[in-house]
Design a protein around this motif. Structure first.
Motif, PDB file in Angstrom:
ATOM      1  N   PHE A  78      84.029  55.551 -50.333  1.00 21.77           N
ATOM      2  CA  PHE A  78      84.628  55.610 -49.133  1.00 21.77           C
ATOM      3  C   PHE A  78      85.810  56.427 -49.273  1.00 21.77           C
ATOM      4  N   GLU A  79      86.030  57.660 -48.693  1.00 24.56           N
ATOM      5  CA  GLU A  79      86.993  58.485 -48.797  1.00 24.56           C
ATOM      6  C   GLU A  79      87.463  58.996 -47.366  1.00 24.56           C
ATOM      7  N   MET A  80      88.806  58.500 -47.180  1.00 21.46           N
ATOM      8  CA  MET A  80      89.264  58.865 -45.546  1.00 21.46           C
ATOM      9  C   MET A  80      89.583  60.305 -45.387  1.00 21.46           C
ATOM     10  N   ASN A  81      89.655  61.268 -46.273  1.00 26.61           N
ATOM     11  CA  ASN A  81      89.741  62.504 -45.713  1.00 26.61           C
ATOM     12  C   ASN A  81      88.340  63.148 -45.666  1.00 26.61           C
ATOM     13  N   ARG A  93      83.141  52.135 -35.878  1.00 28.30           N
ATOM     14  CA  ARG A  93      83.695  50.882 -36.896  1.00 28.30           C
ATOM     15  C   ARG A  93      82.406  50.297 -37.658  1.00 28.30           C
ATOM     16  N   HIS A  94      82.700  50.233 -38.929  1.00 32.79           N
ATOM     17  CA  HIS A  94      81.805  49.799 -39.668  1.00 32.79           C
ATOM     18  C   HIS A  94      81.917  48.534 -40.501  1.00 32.79           C
ATOM     19  N   SER A  96      85.379  49.443 -42.135  1.00 30.94           N
ATOM     20  CA  SER A  96      86.082  50.951 -42.375  1.00 30.94           C
ATOM     21  C   SER A  96      85.714  51.694 -40.759  1.00 30.94           C
ATOM     22  N   HIS A  97      86.612  52.881 -41.038  1.00 27.11           N
ATOM     23  CA  HIS A  97      86.530  53.377 -39.862  1.00 27.11           C
ATOM     24  C   HIS A  97      86.090  54.906 -40.048  1.00 27.11           C
ATOM     25  N   ASP A  98      85.060  55.265 -39.180  1.00 25.80           N
ATOM     26  CA  ASP A  98      84.855  56.649 -39.238  1.00 25.80           C
ATOM     27  C   ASP A  98      85.769  57.655 -38.476  1.00 25.80           C
ATOM     28  N   THR A  99      86.566  58.622 -39.051  1.00 27.42           N
ATOM     29  CA  THR A  99      87.649  59.210 -38.487  1.00 27.42           C
ATOM     30  C   THR A  99      87.140  60.509 -37.728  1.00 27.42           C
ATOM     31  N   LEU A 148      82.469  60.747 -46.780  1.00 29.39           N
ATOM     32  CA  LEU A 148      83.664  61.363 -46.297  1.00 29.39           C
ATOM     33  C   LEU A 148      84.077  60.956 -44.956  1.00 29.39           C
ATOM     34  N   ASN A 149      85.240  61.083 -44.499  1.00 35.05           N
ATOM     35  CA  ASN A 149      86.009  60.567 -43.339  1.00 35.05           C
ATOM     36  C   ASN A 149      85.765  59.102 -43.164  1.00 35.05           C
ATOM     37  N   ARG A 150      85.731  58.419 -43.896  1.00 37.80           N
ATOM     38  CA  ARG A 150      85.776  56.872 -43.725  1.00 37.80           C
ATOM     39  C   ARG A 150      86.790  56.139 -44.362  1.00 37.80           C
ATOM     40  N   LYS A 151      87.616  55.713 -43.559  1.00 40.08           N
ATOM     41  CA  LYS A 151      88.993  55.067 -43.802  1.00 40.08           C
ATOM     42  C   LYS A 151      88.780  53.553 -43.895  1.00 40.08           C
ATOM     43  N   VAL A 152      88.871  52.991 -45.028  1.00 44.21           N
ATOM     44  CA  VAL A 152      88.905  51.393 -45.106  1.00 44.21           C
ATOM     45  C   VAL A 152      90.091  50.764 -44.432  1.00 44.21           C
TER      46      VAL A 152
END
Length: 465
Positions: free
Chosen positions: A32-35, A139-140, A131-134, A111-115
């Protein structure tokens, strides 16, 4: 039985980890990559403040790329031609992405998945990850057997206590984390707090692009670089800011008027998503606090951290640590007791303190090599010794801090020597990847045609685990 593994972050350490795990049998790997793109520290954004990136425009690597070069993926293989030893940031990012694509690690990355939360249940032996899909705000909740933290430690500023009277200063005060473009400081007088690598590099970048002058403030000792006719000086930190005169005052009574203060005081290790029992708190050191072999949490041996040490080695160390993690996940590493892990860490930290007390940089990177390979030996791997390259880099910097980026080195992967760019660093005012690579390609072809170099033949692909 298949193990579900989560890698948090797709910067250089996260890319190394997915590349190490993607081919492993009985491991289901996700990252999971937040960016919105992979690359971590090597990506650039004009966002400042509460964001992950700390990269700035016009940055050329401040370390030889030859000790970043991965054993199984040379620069020559990626680009098809030679490059310089200190390429622009976007070139290194391109290389990292090529490596991840070659290894297949890119297929594991979301991508776009912030833990936002990681909790461990001792009963089920599972991690619950929120995690949060930005992009969609969804919400996952997912469950994993193991988690590897690869979120880096160059994104949360380490603000030191402010200079006395700084609240009265009317100019701009930022941390290096929010430094984005040297052109923003054209004509300005700067005070930099901290004379580490970022302090010296930001000072040089700003003066190169037209800053009036830069004063680098140090706490204990000057680095001793000769900036020649550039308006850059090192001085012991001011004692305070004097509102009446509008100057920062030094111990000897001298005053310094500036337009901007830039704190170059490093970063903090932070893991806001980890539940309290899983937290890691450590200073930035070669042998981090708590972690066994600098990687394994002694209170939960299903939780790993890659890329956490202070760094001489970078890409090759991330790769080595990631191979160790794979060995742990595959059951090839027998974990000692918690007490034995903590004692082992304390022993390595004592050795690090001895190296630090010596003041010898060579002992520092020799320590990092030994510490990393102490872990790697448990899985039958050894990180490459680049000590001679690190010594060359230090010698080049000390010889001429303004020209060290114009030096060359020999690749330990394929034996090729890097190019000397047609414009010296002091006169290079662009970071355009396309024009840089076009010149490198043309120069390589020219040298081959003239018979001055012979490129090594392509190597057969090899993956050592």
């Amino acid at each position: 039985m298949t193990k579900a593994v989560l890698v948090i972050g797709a910067g250089p350490s996260g890319m190394a980890q997915v590349n190490a795990l993607v081919g492993a049998a009985e491991l289901e790997v996700r990252c999971f990559e937040m960016n919105s793109e992979v690359g971590g520290l090597w990506t650039w954004t004009d966002d400042v403040g509460d964001c992950h990136g700390s990269m700035y425009r016009y940055h050329q690597t401040n370390g030889l790329n030859e000790f970043l070069e991965l054993e199984e993926y040379s620069f020559l293989e990626h680009f098809g031609h030679l490059i310089t030893s200190y390429p622009p940031q976007a070139v290194m990012l391109d290389y990292l992405r090529g490596w991840t694509k070659k290894m297949g690690g890119d297929k594991c990355i979301t991508l776009n998945r912030k833990v936002t939360s990681v909790r461990y249940d001792e009963g089920s032996k599972k991690f619950t990850v929120v995690s949060h899909d930005t992009t969609t705000d969804a919400r996952h909740i997912d469950y994993f057997d193991s988690v590897v933290c690869c979120n880096g430690h160059f994104s949360v500023p380490n603000w030191v206590p402010p200079l006395k009277g700084l609240a009265d200063f009317k100019g701009r005060v930022i941390h290096a984390h929010s430094f984005r473009d040297a052109q923003d400081f054209k004509g300005q007088r700067l005070l930099l707090i901290g004379n580490g690598y970022s302090g010296e590099d930001i000072a040089m970048q700003c003066v190169k692009f037209g800053a009036a002058r830069a004063t680098i403030g140090f706490r204990t000792a000057a680095a001793g670089h000769d900036f020649q006719d550039w308006p850059i000086v090192e001085r012991k930190l001011p004692t305070h800011y004097d509102r009446a005169s509008g100057e920062f005052k030094f111990e000897d009574g001298d005053g310094l008027a500036v337009d901007c203060v830039i704190y170059c005081t490093g970063y903090r290790h932070t893991f806001p998503f980890l539940d309290e029992p899983l937290q890691l708190r450590t200073a930035n050191r070669l042998a981090p606090d708590t972690l066994w072999k600098g990687i394994v949490h002694p209170d939960c041996t299903s939780l790993y951290f890659v890329g956490m040490p202070d760094q001489y080695y970078t890409f090759t160390m991330f790769d080595a640590q990631s191979r160790f993690v794979r060995g742990c996940l595959e059951g090839r590493v027998a974990f000692p007791t918690r007490e034995e892990m903590i004692a082992d860490t304390a022993e390595w930290q004592a050795r690090e303190d001895e190296a630090h007390a010596s003041g010898d940089h060579a002992k520092h990177h020799q320590f990092q090599l030994a510490h990393t390979n102490d872990a790697c030996a448990l899985v039958g791997f050894q990180m490459r010794d680049d000590g001679d390259l690190l010594i060359q880099w230090q010698d080049d910097r000390h010889r001429d801090i303004l020209k060290y980026r114009d030096c060359t080195a020999i690749s330990k992967v394929d034996g090729s020597r890097s190019l000397v760019y047609n414009v010296p660093w002091t006169m290079m005012f662009t970071d355009d990847k396309v024009s840089y690579l076009e010149w490198c390609k043309a120069k390589t072809l020219e040298l081959v045609k003239q018979g001055k170099i012979e490129l090594p033949p392509p190597r057969a692909p090899v993956r050592k685990n």
